[in-house]
Structures are given as structure tokens and as C-alpha cells.
Design a protein around this motif. Structure first.
Motif, PDB file in Angstrom:
ATOM      1  N   LEU A   1       0.818  -1.209   0.000  1.00 23.02           N
ATOM      2  CA  LEU A   1       0.000   0.000   0.000  1.00 23.02           C
ATOM      3  C   LEU A   1       0.854   1.263   0.000  1.00 23.02           C
ATOM      4  N   GLU A   2       2.027   1.184   0.623  1.00 21.15           N
ATOM      5  CA  GLU A   2       2.885   2.362   0.642  1.00 21.15           C
ATOM      6  C   GLU A   2       3.171   2.815  -0.792  1.00 21.15           C
ATOM      7  N   ALA A   3       3.438   1.848  -1.660  1.00 22.39           N
ATOM      8  CA  ALA A   3       3.708   2.178  -3.048  1.00 22.39           C
ATOM      9  C   ALA A   3       2.453   2.731  -3.714  1.00 22.39           C
ATOM     10  N   ASP A   4       1.293   2.095  -3.456  1.00 24.22           N
ATOM     11  CA  ASP A   4       0.040   2.564  -4.054  1.00 24.22           C
ATOM     12  C   ASP A   4      -0.338   3.956  -3.570  1.00 24.22           C
ATOM     13  N   ALA A   5      -0.092   4.219  -2.306  1.00 26.99           N
ATOM     14  CA  ALA A   5      -0.537   5.474  -1.710  1.00 26.99           C
ATOM     15  C   ALA A   5       0.429   6.624  -1.936  1.00 26.99           C
TER      16      ALA A   5
ATOM     17  N   LEU B   1      -5.355   4.917   2.005  1.00 24.48           N
ATOM     18  CA  LEU B   1      -4.772   3.628   2.383  1.00 24.48           C
ATOM     19  C   LEU B   1      -5.858   2.574   2.592  1.00 24.48           C
ATOM     20  N   GLN B   2      -6.925   2.959   3.290  1.00 23.09           N
ATOM     21  CA  GLN B   2      -8.012   2.014   3.537  1.00 23.09           C
ATOM     22  C   GLN B   2      -8.649   1.569   2.224  1.00 23.09           C
ATOM     23  N   ALA B   3      -8.884   2.510   1.325  1.00 24.83           N
ATOM     24  CA  ALA B   3      -9.506   2.176   0.041  1.00 24.83           C
ATOM     25  C   ALA B   3      -8.590   1.278  -0.790  1.00 24.83           C
ATOM     26  N   ALA B   4      -7.302   1.585  -0.808  1.00 24.38           N
ATOM     27  CA  ALA B   4      -6.355   0.762  -1.565  1.00 24.38           C
ATOM     28  C   ALA B   4      -6.270  -0.645  -0.976  1.00 24.38           C
ATOM     29  N   LEU B   5      -6.244  -0.736   0.332  1.00 20.53           N
ATOM     30  CA  LEU B   5      -6.185  -2.039   0.983  1.00 20.53           C
ATOM     31  C   LEU B   5      -7.467  -2.822   0.712  1.00 20.53           C
ATOM     32  N   ARG B   6      -8.597  -2.155   0.801  1.00 23.15           N
ATOM     33  CA  ARG B   6      -9.872  -2.842   0.539  1.00 23.15           C
ATOM     34  C   ARG B   6      -9.924  -3.348  -0.906  1.00 23.15           C
ATOM     35  N   ARG B   7      -9.442  -2.527  -1.861  1.00 23.95           N
ATOM     36  CA  ARG B   7      -9.414  -2.972  -3.269  1.00 23.95           C
ATOM     37  C   ARG B   7      -8.577  -4.243  -3.413  1.00 23.95           C
ATOM     38  N   ARG B   8      -7.439  -4.272  -2.736  1.00 21.29           N
ATOM     39  CA  ARG B   8      -6.579  -5.466  -2.807  1.00 21.29           C
ATOM     40  C   ARG B   8      -7.255  -6.656  -2.135  1.00 21.29           C
ATOM     41  N   LEU B   9      -7.916  -6.414  -1.008  1.00 25.70           N
ATOM     42  CA  LEU B   9      -8.562  -7.500  -0.277  1.00 25.70           C
ATOM     43  C   LEU B   9      -9.780  -8.052  -1.025  1.00 25.70           C
ATOM     44  N   GLU B  10     -10.385  -7.246  -1.879  1.00 30.37           N
ATOM     45  CA  GLU B  10     -11.542  -7.707  -2.649  1.00 30.37           C
ATOM     46  C   GLU B  10     -11.160  -8.838  -3.610  1.00 30.37           C
ATOM     47  N   THR B  11      -9.885  -8.961  -3.915  1.00 22.24           N
ATOM     48  CA  THR B  11      -9.418 -10.028  -4.805  1.00 22.24           C
ATOM     49  C   THR B  11      -8.790 -11.186  -4.036  1.00 22.24           C
ATOM     50  N   LEU B  12      -8.879 -11.181  -2.730  1.00 20.20           N
ATOM     51  CA  LEU B  12      -8.246 -12.208  -1.905  1.00 20.20           C
ATOM     52  C   LEU B  12      -8.711 -13.610  -2.282  1.00 20.20           C
ATOM     53  N   ARG B  13     -10.003 -13.792  -2.500  1.00 20.95           N
ATOM     54  CA  ARG B  13     -10.551 -15.106  -2.826  1.00 20.95           C
ATOM     55  C   ARG B  13      -9.975 -15.653  -4.130  1.00 20.95           C
ATOM     56  N   GLU B  14      -9.547 -14.769  -5.019  1.00 19.86           N
ATOM     57  CA  GLU B  14      -9.018 -15.183  -6.322  1.00 19.86           C
ATOM     58  C   GLU B  14      -7.571 -15.652  -6.237  1.00 19.86           C
ATOM     59  N   ARG B  15      -6.915 -15.407  -5.129  1.00 15.83           N
ATOM     60  CA  ARG B  15      -5.497 -15.746  -4.998  1.00 15.83           C
ATOM     61  C   ARG B  15      -5.324 -17.200  -4.590  1.00 15.83           C
ATOM     62  N   GLU B  16      -4.219 -17.783  -5.009  1.00 13.42           N
ATOM     63  CA  GLU B  16      -3.968 -19.197  -4.724  1.00 13.42           C
ATOM     64  C   GLU B  16      -3.766 -19.473  -3.236  1.00 13.42           C
ATOM     65  N   GLU B  17      -3.364 -18.449  -2.467  1.00 16.49           N
ATOM     66  CA  GLU B  17      -3.141 -18.667  -1.043  1.00 16.49           C
ATOM     67  C   GLU B  17      -4.422 -18.548  -0.213  1.00 16.49           C
ATOM     68  N   TYR B  18      -5.557 -18.227  -0.840  1.00 16.75           N
ATOM     69  CA  TYR B  18      -6.779 -18.040  -0.069  1.00 16.75           C
ATOM     70  C   TYR B  18      -7.198 -19.280   0.731  1.00 16.75           C
ATOM     71  N   PRO B  19      -7.114 -20.491   0.187  1.00 18.88           N
ATOM     72  CA  PRO B  19      -7.477 -21.649   1.023  1.00 18.88           C
ATOM     73  C   PRO B  19      -6.653 -21.712   2.319  1.00 18.88           C
ATOM     74  N   SER B  20      -5.385 -21.390   2.248  1.00 20.11           N
ATOM     75  CA  SER B  20      -4.544 -21.384   3.455  1.00 20.11           C
ATOM     76  C   SER B  20      -4.961 -20.268   4.403  1.00 20.11           C
ATOM     77  N   VAL B  21      -5.321 -19.124   3.856  1.00 17.01           N
ATOM     78  CA  VAL B  21      -5.770 -18.003   4.681  1.00 17.01           C
ATOM     79  C   VAL B  21      -7.075 -18.375   5.383  1.00 17.01           C
ATOM     80  N   LEU B  22      -8.020 -18.925   4.631  1.00 16.08           N
ATOM     81  CA  LEU B  22      -9.301 -19.299   5.237  1.00 16.08           C
ATOM     82  C   LEU B  22      -9.101 -20.377   6.304  1.00 16.08           C
TER      83      LEU B  22
END
Length: 193
Positions: A10-14, A85-106
Motif C-alpha cells: 500500500l505504501e507504493a500505491d498510496a 490507504l483504507q480504500a487501496a487495501l480494501r481494493r486489494r482484499l476484494e481479490t483475496l478469494r481469487e489468490r492461490e493462497e486463499y485456502p490457506s488463509v481461510l
């Protein structure tokens, strides 16, 4: 993905948004300060004709007004940075389910929730996660009713027979991270100052 990694990304995005906000408010702050300095110089020139004590009070008053105006603008800039920062983080988190690591996160969130509540009886999940949650609960060999009635970016809620609920969702984590985001926003603003 750890909060630290998300915050680093997010630092880079913000940075761009923060610089834009800094430029806008910096120009206005500079104008306020220049105006206050011009008025202060005019008042100083008037010293020969005016009561010195009264002039000093007026100068102090004007400087205080300029400091308050600048402080207000900095607070607004900080809040805008936090919101960015919150908006950028939320945008990134909205794609969390699409990532390969999501099963491990869940799975980690389910395990954490079950550890936090003594006798869970229900695990609430987003309907998009029901099959994955069934697999995780089966792997953990836990007897729970799964209720696919949660609307979340990811995560679960564990509930016991008395209604005690553990909210372990991405949104809850984002709310809990707000103090850290506020600190990060302050650091970003200091870095570009």
C-alpha cells in the motif's frame, strides 16, 4: 498475505495519492503562511504609530491563526491519506478469494476462530466459501453446523451455543488494523514533507 506485506504494498500505491494531496494542501498552506507573513510585516511597520503591546498581541494572534489553519490542513491531509490507504487495501482484499493462497488463509482463520471460542457449534461462512469451509472442517475433524449466510471479503464467524461469536473476517481485520494504518499515514506524510 500478512498485514505487513499488504501495508508495504500500500505504501507504493498510496505514494502518488499522498504526493498529490501534499501538493494541493502545500500550496494552500504556503499561501496562508505568506499572507500571515505579509500581514505581520505590515503590522511591524506600523509599530512606530501603534501601541507596542497591542501590536504584539495582534502579531501573536495572527501567528496563532496561521498555525491553527496549517494544523487543520495537516489533519485533513492525514485523514485523506488514511482514507486512501483504507480504500487501496480494501481494493486489494476484494481479490483475496481469487489468490492461490486463499485456502490457506481461510484455514488459518477457521483454526484461529475455533481456538478462540471454547465450544463452537456454528461456523458462519460466505456462500462462496462453503465448499472450502466443508473441506477445512472435515480436515480438522470438527463437528460444526456450517451456515453460508455471511457476506464478507473472506473469513468466518464462529458461534457457540450461548451466542458468543468470534468475528474473524477480512473486514474485522481491516477495522483492527486502522490504528496501524493511521500511524503508517503519518509516517508517509512525514516522508514526503
Amino acid at each position: 498475505m500478512a498485514l505487513k506485506d499488504l501495508l508495504a504494498a500500500l505504501e507504493a500505491d498510496a505514494a502518488g495519492e499522498t504526493e498529490r494531496l501534499r501538493a494541493e494542501t502545500g500550496t494552500e498552506a504556503l499561501h496562508i503562511v505568506e499572507t500571515a507573513q505579509r500581514e505581520a510585516r505590515a503590522l511591524e511597520e506600523h509599530t512606530a504609530q501603534a501601541d507596542e503591546a497591542e501590536l504584539e498581541r495582534e502579531l501573536t494572534h495572527r501567528r496563532s491563526e496561521a498555525r491553527l489553519a496549517t494544523a487543520a490542513m495537516l489533519r485533513e491531509e492525514h485523514e485523506a491519506c488514511v482514507a486512501t490507504l483504507q480504500a487501496a487495501l480494501r481494493r486489494r482484499l476484494e481479490t483475496l478469494r481469487e489468490r492461490e493462497e486463499y485456502p490457506s488463509v481461510l484455514r488459518a482463520l477457521v483454526e484461529e476462530s475455533l481456538a478462540a471460542i471454547p465450544s463452537p457449534s456454528v461456523l458462519r461462512v460466505d456462500p462462496r466459501d462453503i465448499e472450502l469451509a466443508r473441506d477445512i472442517v472435515r480436515d480438522l475433524n470438527v463437528r460444526l453446523d456450517l451456515e453460508p449466510d455471511l457476506d464478507t471479503l473472506g473469513g468466518v464467524e464462529a458461534v457457540d451455543g450461548n451466542g458468543l461469536t468470534v468475528h474473524d473476517t477480512v473486514e474485522a481485520r481491516l477495522r483492527n488494523a486502522e490504528p496501524a494504518l493511521r500511524v503508517l499515514a503519518g509516517e508517509l506524510l512525514e516522508a514526503v514533507a
